[in-house]
Write an enzyme that holds these catalytic residues in place. Structure first.
Site, short mmCIF file in Angstrom:
data_model
loop_
_atom_site.label_atom_id
_atom_site.label_comp_id
_atom_site.label_asym_id
_atom_site.label_seq_id
_atom_site.Cartn_x
_atom_site.Cartn_y
_atom_site.Cartn_z
N LYS A 43 38.38 7.06 -76.15
CA LYS A 43 39.57 8.23 -76.51
C LYS A 43 38.92 9.19 -76.05
CE LYS A 43 41.28 5.08 -80.73
NZ LYS A 43 41.18 5.13 -82.05
N GLU A 99 33.99 12.16 -68.90
CA GLU A 99 33.35 11.73 -70.21
C GLU A 99 33.70 12.50 -70.77
OE1 GLU A 99 32.75 9.26 -72.44
OE2 GLU A 99 32.17 7.44 -71.41
N ASP A 100 33.53 12.69 -72.79
CA ASP A 100 33.46 13.73 -73.87
C ASP A 100 31.98 13.46 -73.67
OD1 ASP A 100 33.70 11.21 -74.50
OD2 ASP A 100 33.94 11.09 -76.71
N ILE A 101 30.83 12.84 -73.71
CA ILE A 101 30.00 12.46 -74.49
C ILE A 101 28.40 11.58 -74.04
CG2 ILE A 101 30.35 11.30 -76.29
CD1 ILE A 101 27.90 13.21 -77.13
N VAL A 102 27.63 11.74 -72.84
CA VAL A 102 26.90 10.92 -72.57
C VAL A 102 25.49 11.06 -73.66
CG1 VAL A 102 25.42 10.08 -70.97
CG2 VAL A 102 27.40 11.34 -70.30
N ASP A 103 25.54 9.51 -74.42
CA ASP A 103 24.43 8.81 -75.45
C ASP A 103 23.11 9.15 -74.61
OD1 ASP A 103 23.23 8.77 -77.66
OD2 ASP A 103 25.27 9.08 -78.66
N GLY A 105 23.79 6.58 -72.23
CA GLY A 105 24.04 6.27 -70.92
C GLY A 105 24.96 4.87 -70.39
N LYS A 131 24.10 14.27 -74.22
CA LYS A 131 22.75 13.93 -75.35
C LYS A 131 21.26 13.64 -74.75
CE LYS A 131 25.02 12.94 -79.95
NZ LYS A 131 24.69 11.98 -80.84
N ASP A 159 34.79 12.41 -82.04
CA ASP A 159 35.45 11.49 -84.13
C ASP A 159 33.76 10.98 -84.49
OD1 ASP A 159 35.40 9.09 -82.27
OD2 ASP A 159 35.62 8.27 -84.24
C1 PRP Z 1 31.28 7.45 -76.59
C2 PRP Z 1 31.83 8.64 -75.13
C3 PRP Z 1 31.20 7.32 -74.23
C4 PRP Z 1 30.12 6.80 -75.49
C5 PRP Z 1 29.09 7.37 -75.14
O1 PRP Z 1 32.33 6.77 -76.96
O2 PRP Z 1 33.17 8.58 -75.37
O3 PRP Z 1 32.00 6.87 -73.98
O4 PRP Z 1 30.19 6.96 -76.72
O5 PRP Z 1 27.86 6.76 -75.35
P1 PRP Z 1 26.58 6.34 -74.34
O6 PRP Z 1 25.80 7.06 -73.73
O7 PRP Z 1 25.62 5.40 -75.63
O8 PRP Z 1 27.37 4.87 -73.50
P2 PRP Z 1 32.98 5.70 -78.98
O9 PRP Z 1 32.30 5.06 -78.19
O10 PRP Z 1 32.26 7.25 -79.27
O11 PRP Z 1 34.72 6.05 -78.35
P3 PRP Z 1 35.75 6.66 -78.57
O12 PRP Z 1 35.33 7.70 -77.07
O13 PRP Z 1 37.03 5.52 -78.39
O14 PRP Z 1 35.57 8.12 -80.00
#
Ligand code: PRP
Length: 177
Positions: A43, A99-103, A105, A131, A159
């Site tokens: 989302k 994507e909003d975030i790359v954690d 990856g 990150k 979120d």
């Molecule tokens: C977040 C974000 C990415 C993912 C990144 O989604 O939107 O899709 O985590 O994490 P990674 O790099 O460790 O794979 P989330 O699982 O929080 O779902 P959401 O976007 O529905 O909140």
């Protein structure tokens, strides 16, 4: 009960300025393409995608994809599962994953492979924040908004337990797990 506003990590103004810059770069890079397919990852990417897409000056269409990572709370296990695929045909199309975030990856790496199986003309990646110190796999982000420290961030689509997605800025919260 009123919630306290999370402290600011990236202000609304800084986000808007950076989104404008990213949109200009993308518009320039894809200037010769007939159409760019933006694939937003639900989302979290819905706010970033909406702002970015409206600032592009090239022909573009919007798709969404949804994935789920096995794991709970703020921990991910690295295994990613497709929940909803794109609707349109991506064959011979230029695709930009948003994507909003790359954690760690893992999600982005999985998505690149998954979307490449649709035989597109190209697949590139765009993320608002990354990150870098959390990276577990090597994945290239072609268009990056900001590198951020390893803190739990909310707002602008992000979120924590579904809270604070609609904050106009990116703030920091302390997760409970
Ligand atoms: C977040 C974000 C990415 C993912 C990144 O989604 O939107 O899709 O985590 O994490 P990674 O790099 O460790 O794979 P989330 O699982 O929080 O779902 P959401 O976007 O529905 O909140």
């Amino acid at each position: 009960m009123t919630q306290e506003a999370p402290p600011t990590l990236i202000s609304e103004q800084d986000i808007q300025d950076r989104v404008r810059e990213l949109a200009a770069m993308i518009s320039q890079d894809y200037a010769d393409c007939s159409e760019l397919v933006l694939v937003g990852v639900l989302k979290g990417a819905f706010v970033f995608l909406a702002d970015l897409a409206r600032r592009l000056t090239i022909p573009r269409v919007i798709e969404f994809i949804a994935v789920s990572s096995y794991g709970s709370g703020s921990k991910t296990s690295g295994a990613v599962r497709l929940v909803m695929d794109v609707r349109g045909n991506l064959e011979d199309k230029h695709v930009l994953i948003v994507e909003d975030i790359v954690d760690t990856g893992h999600t982005l790496k999985y998505l690149i492979g998954m979307l490449e199986s649709h035989n597109p003309a190209s697949v590139k990646t765009c993320a608002l924040v990354r990150k870098a110190e959390r990276a577990e796999v090597d994945v290239h982000v072609d268009y990056l908004g900001f590198d951020i420290p390893d803190k739990w961030v909310v707002g602008y689509g992000l979120d924590y337990a579904e809270q604070n997605r609609t904050l106009p800025y990116i703030g920091v919260v302390a997760p409970n797990d």
